[in-house]
Scaffold this motif. Structure first.
Motif, mmCIF file in Angstrom:
data_model
loop_
_atom_site.group_PDB
_atom_site.id
_atom_site.type_symbol
_atom_site.label_atom_id
_atom_site.label_comp_id
_atom_site.label_asym_id
_atom_site.label_seq_id
_atom_site.Cartn_x
_atom_site.Cartn_y
_atom_site.Cartn_z
ATOM 1 N N ALA A 2 0.867 -1.230 -0.040
ATOM 2 C CA ALA A 2 -0.207 -0.124 -0.047
ATOM 3 C C ALA A 2 0.889 1.138 -0.019
ATOM 4 O O ALA A 2 0.536 2.461 -0.557
ATOM 5 C CB ALA A 2 -0.978 -0.005 1.186
ATOM 6 N N GLY A 44 -2.270 2.108 -3.986
ATOM 7 C CA GLY A 44 -1.986 1.145 -2.769
ATOM 8 C C GLY A 44 -3.267 0.188 -2.330
ATOM 9 O O GLY A 44 -2.930 -0.684 -1.847
ATOM 10 N N ALA A 93 -2.701 -3.641 -1.904
ATOM 11 C CA ALA A 93 -3.062 -4.422 -0.625
ATOM 12 C C ALA A 93 -3.722 -5.620 -0.774
ATOM 13 O O ALA A 93 -3.468 -6.592 -0.300
ATOM 14 C CB ALA A 93 -3.424 -3.213 0.299
#
Length: 357
Positions: A267, A274, A278
């Motif tokens: 992230a 991000g 993630a």
């Protein structure tokens, strides 16, 4: 009098706002719970069309309706009461039960991969059925399979809304049960009848209609193949994620912490995307965990000689040999056959009777 009426109207408006907010909360929670069970939903959608494979075209939709009603009964009459009782009086059981469901999901996904590697499908495809008795048996088998998938869907959904009050959980799970059933079997009906729509379009005089019709007929097997692959990946991902989070809740923290740290690193590496990175990291590692756990279960069930699937295959081989007239290998105490007397160790032949000379 007018002041009292205005006060009453204010109270009614406040109650209406509260009810609307509650409905919004229920809808949002039901949406989260449905999304969490996506892996099982996709698998259910991919599996169900196989149950109407080979049946007459005019019986496809009636059979799907019967399976859908059976699915609603499974969820509302059997699974929901048990889930609500557990969540109210034994909530500590939910995580272990959920992990059992996650293990089953991982097994299903790994079994599909194992079946493709061996050249076999993960789910048996029934033959064409004729008559009400065969149709009844087909529906009963589909509803039994749906019971397992529905139980996973409801437990996953319940875990997502476990902190809600009792009646809120009840309403949310009822909404999830109805929405998921409508989505799954609506999509199944659309998939099953799409080739009929294609054939109808292909028979029209318009060249454009014919082209669309032929595309539908030729494209539906590919659509089913894609749905099957997505379902397999989703089962591994959801199953692995359930196992990771469940182990963390039971005190086995380090696997989830490792994945969480990798999520945070991804992230922060590319802030613009991000969140997506993630999620991708979590999905990838969850799928790997699901694949590893599922492979272990598949090894026990299929590969190792003491697995139950090994015993089933052994009995199936014996049945296959009997059907094709294969003779068992004679043991040392086997009774001699008609040519047994021609060998060097054969005993004396019986003396022929008067009618045999």
């Amino acid at each position: 009098m007018s002041a009292g009426l205005l006060g009453l109207l204010d109270d009614v408006a406040a109650i209406a706002k509260l009810a609307a907010a509650s409905i919004d909360d229920v809808g949002a929670a039901a949406g989260r719970a449905t999304a969490k069970a996506a892996g099982v939903v996709v698998d259910d959608t991919a599996v169900t069309p196989q149950y109407v494979h080979g049946v007459a075209a005019d019986r496809e939709i009636p059979i799907i309706k019967k399976i859908a009603w059976g699915s609603i009964r499974n969820k509302v009459l059997f699974i929901l009461p048990v889930a609500m009782i557990l969540s109210q009086w034994a909530p500590w059981l939910l995580t272990p039960i959920l992990m059992v469901g996650g293990t089953y999901l991982a097994f299903e996904g790994a079994e599909k991969i194992w079946g493709r590697l061996r050249g076999h499908e993960g789910h048996a495809k029934p033959a064409a059925t004729v008559g009400p008795e065969a149709e009844k048996a087909l529906v009963a088998g589909a509803v039994r399979t749906d019971l397992i998938l529905s139980a996973e869907i409801m437990v996953i959904s319940l875990n997502e809304v476990a902190s809600e009050p009792f009646f809120s959980r009840l309403v949310i799970l009822l909404v999830v049960a109805l929405v998921i059933t409508v989505i799954v079997y609506g999509v199944v009906a659309l998939i099953v009848k799409m080739d009929d729509v294609g054939l109808a379009l292909a028979g029209r005089s318009s060249e454009l209609s014919q082209r669309i019709g032929r595309s539908l007929v030729s494209g539906m097997p590919k659509v089913l193949a894609v749905v099957s692959v997505v379902g397999t990946v989703a089962m591994l991902w959801v199953g692995g994620h359930i196992l990771l989070t469940g182990a963390d809740e039971l005190g086995f923290h380090w696997p989830y912490e490792v994945v969480h740290h990798l999520e945070e690193a991804a992230a922060h590496a590319v802030p613009t995307i991000g969140g997506f990175l993630a999620w991708l990291v979590n999905t990838l590692f969850s799928a790997v965990v699901g694949l590893v756990v599922g492979a272990v279960v598949v090894a026990v069930m299929h590969v190792l000689p003491f697995g139950p699937k090994h015993a089933d295959e052994h009995h199936a081989d014996e049945h296959h040999a009997d059907e094709h007239g294969a003779e068992p290998v004679a043991g040392p105490d086997a009774v001699a056959g008609p040519d047994a007397g021609t060998g060097p160790d054969a005993g004396p032949r019986a003396t022929p009777g008067p009618d045999e000379r």
